[in-house]
Design a protein around this motif. Sequence first.
Motif, PDB file in Angstrom:
ATOM      1  N   ARG A 118       0.836  -1.207   0.000  1.00  0.00           N
ATOM      2  CA  ARG A 118       0.000   0.000   0.000  1.00  0.00           C
ATOM      3  C   ARG A 118       0.865   1.250   0.000  1.00  0.00           C
ATOM      4  N   THR A 119       0.258   2.345  -0.468  1.00  0.00           N
ATOM      5  CA  THR A 119       0.887   3.663  -0.400  1.00  0.00           C
ATOM      6  C   THR A 119      -0.137   4.617   0.218  1.00  0.00           C
ATOM      7  N   ALA A 120       0.243   5.867   0.360  1.00  0.00           N
ATOM      8  CA  ALA A 120      -0.708   6.867   0.856  1.00  0.00           C
ATOM      9  C   ALA A 120      -1.888   6.992  -0.105  1.00  0.00           C
ATOM     10  N   GLN A 121      -1.617   6.832  -1.405  1.00  0.00           N
ATOM     11  CA  GLN A 121      -2.686   6.907  -2.403  1.00  0.00           C
ATOM     12  C   GLN A 121      -3.668   5.743  -2.234  1.00  0.00           C
ATOM     13  N   THR A 122      -3.168   4.580  -1.838  1.00  0.00           N
ATOM     14  CA  THR A 122      -4.053   3.439  -1.595  1.00  0.00           C
ATOM     15  C   THR A 122      -5.049   3.790  -0.504  1.00  0.00           C
ATOM     16  N   GLU A 123      -4.546   4.410   0.533  1.00  0.00           N
ATOM     17  CA  GLU A 123      -5.405   4.797   1.646  1.00  0.00           C
ATOM     18  C   GLU A 123      -6.457   5.805   1.201  1.00  0.00           C
ATOM     19  N   ASP A 124      -6.060   6.744   0.336  1.00  0.00           N
ATOM     20  CA  ASP A 124      -7.017   7.732  -0.170  1.00  0.00           C
ATOM     21  C   ASP A 124      -8.139   7.065  -0.955  1.00  0.00           C
ATOM     22  N   LEU A 125      -7.818   6.041  -1.736  1.00  0.00           N
ATOM     23  CA  LEU A 125      -8.827   5.380  -2.569  1.00  0.00           C
ATOM     24  C   LEU A 125      -9.777   4.503  -1.770  1.00  0.00           C
ATOM     25  N   THR A 126      -9.380   4.086  -0.563  1.00  0.00           N
ATOM     26  CA  THR A 126     -10.290   3.253   0.229  1.00  0.00           C
ATOM     27  C   THR A 126     -11.552   4.010   0.590  1.00  0.00           C
ATOM     28  N   VAL A 127     -11.495   5.342   0.638  1.00  0.00           N
ATOM     29  CA  VAL A 127     -12.697   6.144   0.884  1.00  0.00           C
ATOM     30  C   VAL A 127     -13.710   5.886  -0.220  1.00  0.00           C
ATOM     31  N   TYR A 128     -13.240   5.844  -1.463  1.00  0.00           N
ATOM     32  CA  TYR A 128     -14.135   5.593  -2.585  1.00  0.00           C
ATOM     33  C   TYR A 128     -14.693   4.171  -2.546  1.00  0.00           C
ATOM     34  N   LEU A 129     -13.890   3.227  -2.096  1.00  0.00           N
ATOM     35  CA  LEU A 129     -14.364   1.841  -1.999  1.00  0.00           C
ATOM     36  C   LEU A 129     -15.471   1.719  -0.958  1.00  0.00           C
ATOM     37  N   GLU A 130     -15.388   2.513   0.109  1.00  0.00           N
ATOM     38  CA  GLU A 130     -16.435   2.485   1.118  1.00  0.00           C
ATOM     39  C   GLU A 130     -17.719   3.086   0.590  1.00  0.00           C
ATOM     40  N   ILE A 131     -17.594   4.104  -0.267  1.00  0.00           N
ATOM     41  CA  ILE A 131     -18.778   4.735  -0.836  1.00  0.00           C
ATOM     42  C   ILE A 131     -19.411   3.846  -1.882  1.00  0.00           C
ATOM     43  N   VAL A 132     -18.601   3.169  -2.696  1.00  0.00           N
ATOM     44  CA  VAL A 132     -19.115   2.336  -3.774  1.00  0.00           C
ATOM     45  C   VAL A 132     -18.512   0.948  -3.671  1.00  0.00           C
ATOM     46  N   PRO A 133     -19.031   0.095  -2.783  1.00  0.00           N
ATOM     47  CA  PRO A 133     -18.524  -1.260  -2.697  1.00  0.00           C
ATOM     48  C   PRO A 133     -18.725  -2.006  -4.011  1.00  0.00           C
ATOM     49  N   GLY A 134     -17.814  -2.963  -4.276  1.00  0.00           N
ATOM     50  CA  GLY A 134     -17.873  -3.681  -5.539  1.00  0.00           C
ATOM     51  C   GLY A 134     -19.124  -4.486  -5.753  1.00  0.00           C
ATOM     52  N   SER A 135     -19.739  -4.986  -4.709  1.00  0.00           N
ATOM     53  CA  SER A 135     -20.903  -5.853  -4.873  1.00  0.00           C
ATOM     54  C   SER A 135     -22.216  -5.129  -4.610  1.00  0.00           C
ATOM     55  N   GLU A 136     -22.187  -3.806  -4.567  1.00  0.00           N
ATOM     56  CA  GLU A 136     -23.383  -3.047  -4.237  1.00  0.00           C
ATOM     57  C   GLU A 136     -24.400  -3.103  -5.376  1.00  0.00           C
ATOM     58  N   PHE A 137     -25.667  -3.055  -4.997  1.00  0.00           N
ATOM     59  CA  PHE A 137     -26.768  -2.994  -5.949  1.00  0.00           C
ATOM     60  C   PHE A 137     -26.612  -1.738  -6.794  1.00  0.00           C
ATOM     61  N   PRO A 138     -26.867  -1.791  -8.108  1.00  0.00           N
ATOM     62  CA  PRO A 138     -26.687  -0.621  -8.965  1.00  0.00           C
ATOM     63  C   PRO A 138     -27.795   0.415  -8.769  1.00  0.00           C
ATOM     64  N   TRP A 139     -27.678   1.212  -7.716  1.00  0.00           N
ATOM     65  CA  TRP A 139     -28.730   2.163  -7.358  1.00  0.00           C
ATOM     66  C   TRP A 139     -28.960   3.213  -8.423  1.00  0.00           C
ATOM     67  N   ARG A 140     -27.915   3.665  -9.096  1.00  0.00           N
ATOM     68  CA  ARG A 140     -28.102   4.685 -10.142  1.00  0.00           C
ATOM     69  C   ARG A 140     -29.058   4.191 -11.210  1.00  0.00           C
ATOM     70  N   GLU A 141     -28.848   2.940 -11.638  1.00  0.00           N
ATOM     71  CA  GLU A 141     -29.713   2.369 -12.666  1.00  0.00           C
ATOM     72  C   GLU A 141     -31.136   2.192 -12.140  1.00  0.00           C
ATOM     73  N   TYR A 142     -31.250   1.820 -10.873  1.00  0.00           N
ATOM     74  CA  TYR A 142     -32.568   1.633 -10.277  1.00  0.00           C
ATOM     75  C   TYR A 142     -33.349   2.953 -10.276  1.00  0.00           C
ATOM     76  N   TYR A 143     -32.700   4.032  -9.802  1.00  0.00           N
ATOM     77  CA  TYR A 143     -33.379   5.324  -9.739  1.00  0.00           C
ATOM     78  C   TYR A 143     -33.672   5.866 -11.143  1.00  0.00           C
ATOM     79  N   LEU A 144     -32.771   5.618 -12.081  1.00  0.00           N
ATOM     80  CA  LEU A 144     -33.020   6.023 -13.457  1.00  0.00           C
ATOM     81  C   LEU A 144     -34.243   5.292 -14.015  1.00  0.00           C
ATOM     82  N   SER A 145     -34.325   3.991 -13.753  1.00  0.00           N
ATOM     83  CA  SER A 145     -35.483   3.208 -14.206  1.00  0.00           C
ATOM     84  C   SER A 145     -36.764   3.683 -13.528  1.00  0.00           C
ATOM     85  N   LEU A 146     -36.681   3.945 -12.238  1.00  0.00           N
ATOM     86  CA  LEU A 146     -37.851   4.429 -11.503  1.00  0.00           C
ATOM     87  C   LEU A 146     -38.316   5.767 -12.064  1.00  0.00           C
TER      88      LEU A 146
END
Length: 193
Positions: A103-131
């Motif tokens: 890991r580097t300091a940049q790795t740590e910075d990117l973990t914030v994004y992983l917490e916001i958008v987990p890899g297995s998360e339901f595709p909410w953007r597509e759901y709301y667009l469809s709705l």
Amino acid sequence: MSKQIERSDSTDSDDDLSKGEIFDVLQNERRRYVLQYLREHDGPVQLGDLASHVAAQEYDCPNTDVTSTQRKRVYTTLQQSHLPRMHETGIIDYDSESGTISRTAQTEDLTVYLEIVPGSEFPWREYYLSLGAVSLAIVTILWVGVYPFTVIPPLVWATLIAVVLSISAGYHTYVGREITLTEYVAQESESHD
């Protein structure tokens, strides 16, 4: 003597990543799995172990069930493409000769994004667009006056759309909070041990 891939002169490991670099890394599922694996392991990791983990994630099976073909396919693309690219941008430290990734300091910075958008998360953007598209279609049909839809008063349709949207947003908020709290509680319990 270990051989490390050289970073490009334009990228210093202390510099912040551009949005383009962040999206470039996070748009690829294998790279997200690399970051998740590094987040779970404190020290340097071996390429072989990383490839087994990524293959298990991709094929949705335990590490022990990953075939040698699956592992080799992932290993090769990580070694030849993903890890050198991530190293060049300073997101990870990759020693190609020893096959270690750190890991580097940049790795740590990117973990914030992983917490916001987990890899297995339901595709909410597509759901709301469809709705939204379905809601717009219902409003258009009511505006035109298509028979079976006009039997139900427009206020009932509006209420139904509002209820579905509110329940969806409430559930999305609950799931997002649960993911964050689960990770926070796990980190807190580890720090107290």
